[in-house]
Scaffold this active site. Structure first.
Site, PDB file in Angstrom:
ATOM      1  N   LYS A  52     -58.608  27.262 -28.105  1.00  0.00           N
ATOM      2  CA  LYS A  52     -59.302  28.178 -29.017  1.00  0.00           C
ATOM      3  C   LYS A  52     -58.697  28.146 -30.415  1.00  0.00           C
ATOM      4  O   LYS A  52     -59.392  28.408 -31.396  1.00  0.00           O
ATOM      5  CB  LYS A  52     -59.297  29.602 -28.451  1.00  0.00           C
ATOM      6  CG  LYS A  52     -60.227  29.773 -27.273  1.00  0.00           C
ATOM      7  CD  LYS A  52     -60.532  31.225 -26.963  1.00  0.00           C
ATOM      8  CE  LYS A  52     -61.541  31.318 -25.824  1.00  0.00           C
ATOM      9  NZ  LYS A  52     -61.707  32.707 -25.353  1.00  0.00           N
ATOM     10  N   LYS A  67     -71.522  19.782 -15.295  1.00  0.00           N
ATOM     11  CA  LYS A  67     -71.788  21.150 -14.860  1.00  0.00           C
ATOM     12  C   LYS A  67     -72.786  21.856 -15.797  1.00  0.00           C
ATOM     13  O   LYS A  67     -72.741  21.647 -17.006  1.00  0.00           O
ATOM     14  CB  LYS A  67     -70.454  21.912 -14.864  1.00  0.00           C
ATOM     15  CG  LYS A  67     -70.414  23.088 -13.931  1.00  0.00           C
ATOM     16  CD  LYS A  67     -69.036  23.725 -13.953  1.00  0.00           C
ATOM     17  CE  LYS A  67     -69.080  25.018 -14.714  1.00  0.00           C
ATOM     18  NZ  LYS A  67     -67.823  25.730 -14.751  1.00  0.00           N
ATOM     19  N   LYS A  72     -73.345  27.513 -20.100  1.00  0.00           N
ATOM     20  CA  LYS A  72     -74.092  28.428 -20.969  1.00  0.00           C
ATOM     21  C   LYS A  72     -74.017  27.993 -22.421  1.00  0.00           C
ATOM     22  O   LYS A  72     -74.784  28.451 -23.248  1.00  0.00           O
ATOM     23  CB  LYS A  72     -73.626  29.874 -20.775  1.00  0.00           C
ATOM     24  CG  LYS A  72     -72.167  30.140 -21.071  1.00  0.00           C
ATOM     25  CD  LYS A  72     -71.844  31.616 -20.785  1.00  0.00           C
ATOM     26  CE  LYS A  72     -70.364  31.870 -20.987  1.00  0.00           C
ATOM     27  NZ  LYS A  72     -69.966  33.229 -20.702  1.00  0.00           N
TER      28      LYS A  72
END
Ligand code: TRP
Length: 334
Positions: A116, A198, A201
């Protein structure tokens, strides 16, 4: 003798992004299943969410949307405590104490912090680095036995264990050392466009994922466009990643076995099968969406559910925090 000591489960989800049917088949269904057997605390982790920039109005809206979604999926507020993290002040309070038993170096080495920091290079704030300590506080406050999480959060549960063990060694037995339970979150649900990847979102190709908020036409259209092979045989096989993924989605959403599914569609083409998968998923999502909408229109009820969840969490959290304050030598009045 009746066993009244239920095991305690703690988990939380950030109110960010749109959830996919992968999240539904993994995390959400699991939360619902566990509430029957365990004492569950489920939080909407809005305090974690602000470690990256959030639009305040949107954060508030998504917090309620997430709560309504979980309720619509079958979380029963009578059975478990569903609450908003920031409504239980002990999370932040315990975090401070745990901060003083956590080393800067170990936080800098956390994988998610490194990722991040790269992704949000202009906003490497203290909260981002402290994220795992807040998560440890979440878990340890409730003396949780087990913490079901996706594999990406496993390192955070491990650091929570380390912090608990360190604190217990220094101050005497205080926290239960929690076990991570790794959910196969969406492990079986793959992208509709790149079926070896996979379903996510945050996929840039919106056709790759089915979101829980997608309407019927969108769901059916996305399945129609799903990438498959060209042999037109509805059969699970390693070299047929696309169709295998559709079979497991169909089976997961209808409860039919893979074998029965193959039998049902033998001799029928992919077009017909894709439509059936789309309809099965849309049929399952429709009542969830309707219930979520109904709940969101009833803010008073939603507010009451979250208040009672917070109340329940507060009582458990207060017990642990008071013990912690005693152990570290904080004055707590006469
Ligand atoms: N960090 C978790 C995630 O992004 C959410 C979370 C916050 C959590 N606190 C937690 C998960 C405590 C398990 C236990 O998925």
């Amino acid at each position: 003798m009746e066993n009244t000591e239920k095991k305690i489960i703690y988990s939380a989800v950030q109110p960010s992004g749109n959830l996919t049917i992968g999240n539904y088949a993994g995390a959400i269904r699991n939360w619902v299943a566990m509430q029957e057997e365990y004492e569950c605390f489920y939080a909407i982790a809005n305090m974690h969410a602000i470690t990256v920039r959030q639009d305040p109005a949107e954060l508030r809206r998504r917090t309620l949307e997430m709560a309504a979604l979980y309720l619509a999926c079958g979380i029963d507020p009578q059975k478990c405590a569903l609450y908003v993290q920031s409504q239980v002040p002990q999370h932040a309070e315990l975090m401070w104490v745990l901060n003083c038993s956590t080393y800067v170096g170990e936080m800098q080495r956390m994988t998610q912090f490194k990722d991040k920091s790269q992704k949000h290079a202009d906003n490497i704030n203290m909260g981002l680095m402290d994220y795992p300590v807040l998560m440890a506080a979440d878990i340890l406050l409730y003396q949780a036995h087990c913490v079901p999480v996706g594999v990406d959060q496993k390192q955070h549960v491990e650091i929570a264990r380390d912090i608990a063990i360190r604190f217990n060694n220094r101050y005497g037995e205080t926290f239960r050392v929690p076990e991570p339970v790794i959910l196969k979150t969406g492990a079986k649900i793959m992208s509709l466009q790149e079926p070896t990847k996979k379903m996510s979102k945050s996929d840039e190709n919106v056709n790759a994922s089915i979101f829980l908020c997608d309407d019927r036409d969108t769901v059916i259209r996305k399945f129609k466009r799903a990438v498959t092979d060209s042999d037109n045989e509805v059969r699970m096989a390693e070299d047929k990643a696309g169709i295998s993924n559709l079979i497991s989605i169909y089976s997961s959403f209808t409860g039919k076995s893979v074998q029965d599914t193959e039998r049902e569609f033998s001799g029928k083409g992919y077009g017909e099968f894709k439509l059936a998968v789309g309809e099965a998923v849309a049929d399952k999502l429709a009542p969830v969406q309707a219930e979520q909408k109904r709940l969101l229109a009833d803010k008073k009820y939603l507010g009451e559910v979250l208040a009672s969840g917070a109340e329940r969490a507060f009582k458990a959290a207060r017990r642990t925090l008071s013990k912690v304050y005693r152990k570290v030598g904080f004055y707590q009045g006469e």
